[in-house]
Design a protein around this motif. Structure first.
Motif, PDB file in Angstrom:
ATOM      1  N   LEU A  84      11.597   5.269  11.788  1.00  0.00           N
ATOM      2  CA  LEU A  84      10.868   5.234  10.514  1.00  0.00           C
ATOM      3  C   LEU A  84      10.415   3.819  10.153  1.00  0.00           C
ATOM      4  O   LEU A  84      10.567   3.372   9.013  1.00  0.00           O
ATOM      5  CB  LEU A  84      11.736   5.820   9.398  1.00  0.00           C
ATOM      6  N   ARG A  85       9.818   3.132  11.103  1.00  0.00           N
ATOM      7  CA  ARG A  85       9.293   1.789  10.873  1.00  0.00           C
ATOM      8  C   ARG A  85       7.826   1.716  11.280  1.00  0.00           C
ATOM      9  O   ARG A  85       7.296   2.603  11.944  1.00  0.00           O
ATOM     10  CB  ARG A  85      10.104   0.754  11.663  1.00  0.00           C
ATOM     11  N   PHE A  86       7.182   0.633  10.890  1.00  0.00           N
ATOM     12  CA  PHE A  86       5.809   0.343  11.291  1.00  0.00           C
ATOM     13  C   PHE A  86       5.842  -0.693  12.410  1.00  0.00           C
ATOM     14  O   PHE A  86       6.559  -1.690  12.312  1.00  0.00           O
ATOM     15  CB  PHE A  86       4.999  -0.231  10.121  1.00  0.00           C
ATOM     16  N   LEU A  87       5.041  -0.467  13.434  1.00  0.00           N
ATOM     17  CA  LEU A  87       4.880  -1.478  14.482  1.00  0.00           C
ATOM     18  C   LEU A  87       3.574  -2.212  14.229  1.00  0.00           C
ATOM     19  O   LEU A  87       2.520  -1.587  14.066  1.00  0.00           O
ATOM     20  CB  LEU A  87       4.854  -0.843  15.872  1.00  0.00           C
ATOM     21  N   LEU A 144       0.943 -13.487   7.952  1.00  0.00           N
ATOM     22  CA  LEU A 144       0.335 -13.371   9.277  1.00  0.00           C
ATOM     23  C   LEU A 144      -0.463 -12.078   9.372  1.00  0.00           C
ATOM     24  O   LEU A 144      -0.016 -11.020   8.915  1.00  0.00           O
ATOM     25  CB  LEU A 144       1.416 -13.407  10.355  1.00  0.00           C
ATOM     26  N   SER A 145      -1.626 -12.141   9.991  1.00  0.00           N
ATOM     27  CA  SER A 145      -2.499 -10.969  10.135  1.00  0.00           C
ATOM     28  C   SER A 145      -2.232 -10.260  11.454  1.00  0.00           C
ATOM     29  O   SER A 145      -1.805 -10.863  12.443  1.00  0.00           O
ATOM     30  CB  SER A 145      -3.968 -11.398  10.061  1.00  0.00           C
ATOM     31  N   GLY A 146      -2.492  -8.962  11.446  1.00  0.00           N
ATOM     32  CA  GLY A 146      -2.292  -8.178  12.662  1.00  0.00           C
ATOM     33  C   GLY A 146      -2.882  -6.794  12.531  1.00  0.00           C
ATOM     34  O   GLY A 146      -3.540  -6.447  11.543  1.00  0.00           O
ATOM     35  N   LEU A 147      -2.644  -5.985  13.551  1.00  0.00           N
ATOM     36  CA  LEU A 147      -3.123  -4.603  13.601  1.00  0.00           C
ATOM     37  C   LEU A 147      -1.939  -3.650  13.566  1.00  0.00           C
ATOM     38  O   LEU A 147      -0.941  -3.860  14.269  1.00  0.00           O
ATOM     39  CB  LEU A 147      -3.937  -4.362  14.876  1.00  0.00           C
ATOM     40  N   LEU A 148      -2.055  -2.615  12.767  1.00  0.00           N
ATOM     41  CA  LEU A 148      -1.010  -1.601  12.697  1.00  0.00           C
ATOM     42  C   LEU A 148      -1.061  -0.750  13.964  1.00  0.00           C
ATOM     43  O   LEU A 148      -2.111  -0.202  14.312  1.00  0.00           O
ATOM     44  CB  LEU A 148      -1.209  -0.737  11.456  1.00  0.00           C
ATOM     45  N   ALA A 149       0.066  -0.643  14.663  1.00  0.00           N
ATOM     46  CA  ALA A 149       0.089   0.036  15.958  1.00  0.00           C
ATOM     47  C   ALA A 149       0.919   1.308  15.978  1.00  0.00           C
ATOM     48  O   ALA A 149       0.741   2.142  16.867  1.00  0.00           O
ATOM     49  CB  ALA A 149       0.609  -0.920  17.041  1.00  0.00           C
ATOM     50  N   VAL A 209       8.440  -3.500  11.164  1.00  0.00           N
ATOM     51  CA  VAL A 209       8.632  -3.847   9.757  1.00  0.00           C
ATOM     52  C   VAL A 209       8.720  -2.568   8.932  1.00  0.00           C
ATOM     53  O   VAL A 209       8.370  -1.476   9.391  1.00  0.00           O
ATOM     54  CB  VAL A 209       7.480  -4.734   9.221  1.00  0.00           C
ATOM     55  N   SER A 210       9.168  -2.723   7.691  1.00  0.00           N
ATOM     56  CA  SER A 210       9.219  -1.609   6.744  1.00  0.00           C
ATOM     57  C   SER A 210       8.045  -1.714   5.781  1.00  0.00           C
ATOM     58  O   SER A 210       7.338  -2.727   5.752  1.00  0.00           O
ATOM     59  CB  SER A 210      10.543  -1.626   5.979  1.00  0.00           C
ATOM     60  N   LEU A 211       7.840  -0.680   4.975  1.00  0.00           N
ATOM     61  CA  LEU A 211       6.692  -0.646   4.074  1.00  0.00           C
ATOM     62  C   LEU A 211       6.662  -1.816   3.083  1.00  0.00           C
ATOM     63  O   LEU A 211       5.595  -2.371   2.827  1.00  0.00           O
ATOM     64  CB  LEU A 211       6.663   0.688   3.325  1.00  0.00           C
ATOM     65  N   PRO A 212       7.790  -2.246   2.518  1.00  0.00           N
ATOM     66  CA  PRO A 212       7.739  -3.378   1.584  1.00  0.00           C
ATOM     67  C   PRO A 212       7.284  -4.690   2.208  1.00  0.00           C
ATOM     68  O   PRO A 212       6.979  -5.641   1.485  1.00  0.00           O
ATOM     69  CB  PRO A 212       9.194  -3.493   1.090  1.00  0.00           C
ATOM     70  N   PRO A 218       0.833  -1.215   0.000  1.00  0.00           N
ATOM     71  CA  PRO A 218       0.000   0.000   0.000  1.00  0.00           C
ATOM     72  C   PRO A 218       0.860   1.255   0.000  1.00  0.00           C
ATOM     73  O   PRO A 218       2.077   1.207   0.223  1.00  0.00           O
ATOM     74  CB  PRO A 218      -0.790  -0.128   1.307  1.00  0.00           C
ATOM     75  N   LYS A 219       0.215   2.380  -0.231  1.00  0.00           N
ATOM     76  CA  LYS A 219       0.880   3.666  -0.099  1.00  0.00           C
ATOM     77  C   LYS A 219       0.806   4.122   1.350  1.00  0.00           C
ATOM     78  O   LYS A 219      -0.095   3.740   2.093  1.00  0.00           O
ATOM     79  CB  LYS A 219       0.220   4.700  -1.020  1.00  0.00           C
ATOM     80  N   LEU A 220       1.742   4.950   1.729  1.00  0.00           N
ATOM     81  CA  LEU A 220       1.809   5.393   3.115  1.00  0.00           C
ATOM     82  C   LEU A 220       0.541   6.114   3.547  1.00  0.00           C
ATOM     83  O   LEU A 220       0.071   5.932   4.678  1.00  0.00           O
ATOM     84  CB  LEU A 220       3.030   6.299   3.313  1.00  0.00           C
TER      85      LEU A 220
END
Length: 375
Positions: free
Chosen positions: A248-251, A234-239, A262-265, A211-213
């Motif tokens: 600059l990462r996603f939890l 694996l499924s989860g919720l963006l935190a 994780v990173s966007l890719p 997806p796009k940011l």
């Protein structure tokens, strides 16, 4: 006459003596780092971090000021007070602090309650941690919680997708049929690459593209690739969204309560987001934690531990003793003393003994005063 002139000359020479003249002297005193920070106005960099050093994005090392043995004006007690005040007042924008005044008082109550039960004051490694509820960031793009106003992603025949095969196991497949139910629901028949097929809804389908940011927000249902099986997702919720605080990462909180950066890719957005992002979660401690987490965002409760500090974490239903091995932004790696196993855990997780006690105290209703007349 000659004698008088000699005396006068001596007096004039005395006045010109360098040893008798006063000279200005500049004395430089090195102030502690936290005092300098307090005198400086907040900067954008401070807004993006709770207490961030110039050479590291890990904020945990600055919750207590450095011990400067040459500074005799600040004792240990004053240093502790300045440390707590700096963390909550200096490095966070004042408007955010004003909207979250209860965090400091709740932290104090929790720490006092836990410390009162400790009989050995020499066990510094087991001291109760500071629990804060500071703003995650000041930029709305980093704290976005509401779903962006974008049209739903199109799902079409022959599209390669990631679909749920069973709980905590999503795989790649292709849509071979779209079924419209009488009640208005739409189902998609997916044939998986590794044999098998399944009939799923749009809530259990994700595009095989990143997806796009600006499509992502805290609370969104997402997928990440399993580190153990390349064919499994694996499924989860963006935190957390990327910011300076998390490098600059996603939890992402996986549905089994495992937190991972994780990173966007590595992210895939589920096509049809549910009105209630927790609807897909099984009733239990993780669902309760995520409900509390999303409700408090962007002021998540976080404990502050240091490397080498000991604590107790729930494992298999029992609080077991472990030691902090390393801290990575909102996560920390711990080693259990009993079996040597390691685990990554969120610093606000209900598995932490101190955090569970803190929330229990916070949710305990205050006793009502009995105004009835005693007879």
């Amino acid at each position: 006459m000659i004698i008088f002139r000699m005396r006068k000359k001596v007096q004039m020479d005395d006045l010109n003596d360098e040893n008798l003249q006063k000279k200005p002297v500049v004395v430089l005193t090195r102030l502690p780092e936290f005092t300098l920070n307090a005198l400086q106005p907040p900067t954008p960099q401070q807004f993006d971090s709770e207490a961030e050093s110039p050479d590291s994005s890990d904020s945990d090392m600055l919750w207590e000021p450095e011990d400067d043995s040459g500074d005799s004006d600040f004792g240990a007690k004053k240093k502790s007070q300045h440390s707590h005040k700096m963390a909550n007042d200096v490095n966070v924008p004042s408007p955010l602090v004003s909207s979250n005044n209860n965090s400091t008082s709740n932290s104090s109550v929790c720490n006092n309650d836990i410390n009162s039960g400790s009989k050995d004051s020499n066990k510094a490694a087991e001291a109760a941690p500071i629990i804060v509820s500071a703003a995650f960031a000041s930029n709305s793009n980093e704290t976005r919680k509401e779903r962006p106003d974008f049209p739903e992603m199109a799902i079409a025949l022959d599209m390669v997708v990631l679909a749920r095969r069973r709980v905590m196991r999503w795989q790649q497949g292709k849509i071979v049929e779209i079924i419209n139910k009488d009640d208005g629901r739409v189902k998609y028949k997916v044939i998986f690459d590794e044999k098998g097929k399944s009939l799923v809804s749009g809530h259990h389908i994700a595009k095989k593209t990143n997806p796009k940011l600006d499509q992502l927000y805290v609370g969104a249902r997402v997928l990440i690739q399993s580190p153990e099986d390349e064919q499994c997702f694996l499924s989860g919720l963006l935190a957390e969204l990327p910011s300076r605080k998390n490098r600059l990462r996603f939890l992402v909180f996986l549905d089994d309560h495992t937190p991972v950066y994780v990173s966007l890719p590595s992210l895939y957005l589920i096509c049809r987001q549910m009105a209630d992002p927790l609807e897909d979660l099984i009733d239990g401690p993780h669902k309760c934690f995520m409900e509390q987490y999303l409700r408090s965002w962007p002021y998540p409760h976080l404990t502050h531990y240091k490397e080498g500090q000991t604590l107790k974490i729930e494992l298999n239903g029992v609080h077991q003793k472990c030691q902090v091995e390393s801290v990575d932004c909102s996560l920390m790696k711990v080693v259990f003393e009993e079996n040597g196993e390691t685990d990554w855990i969120h610093r606000g997780s209900l598995r932490l003994e101190h955090m569970s006690k803190f929330l229990e105290l916070k949710q305990t209703p205050e006793p009502k005063a009995d105004n009835s007349d005693s007879k």
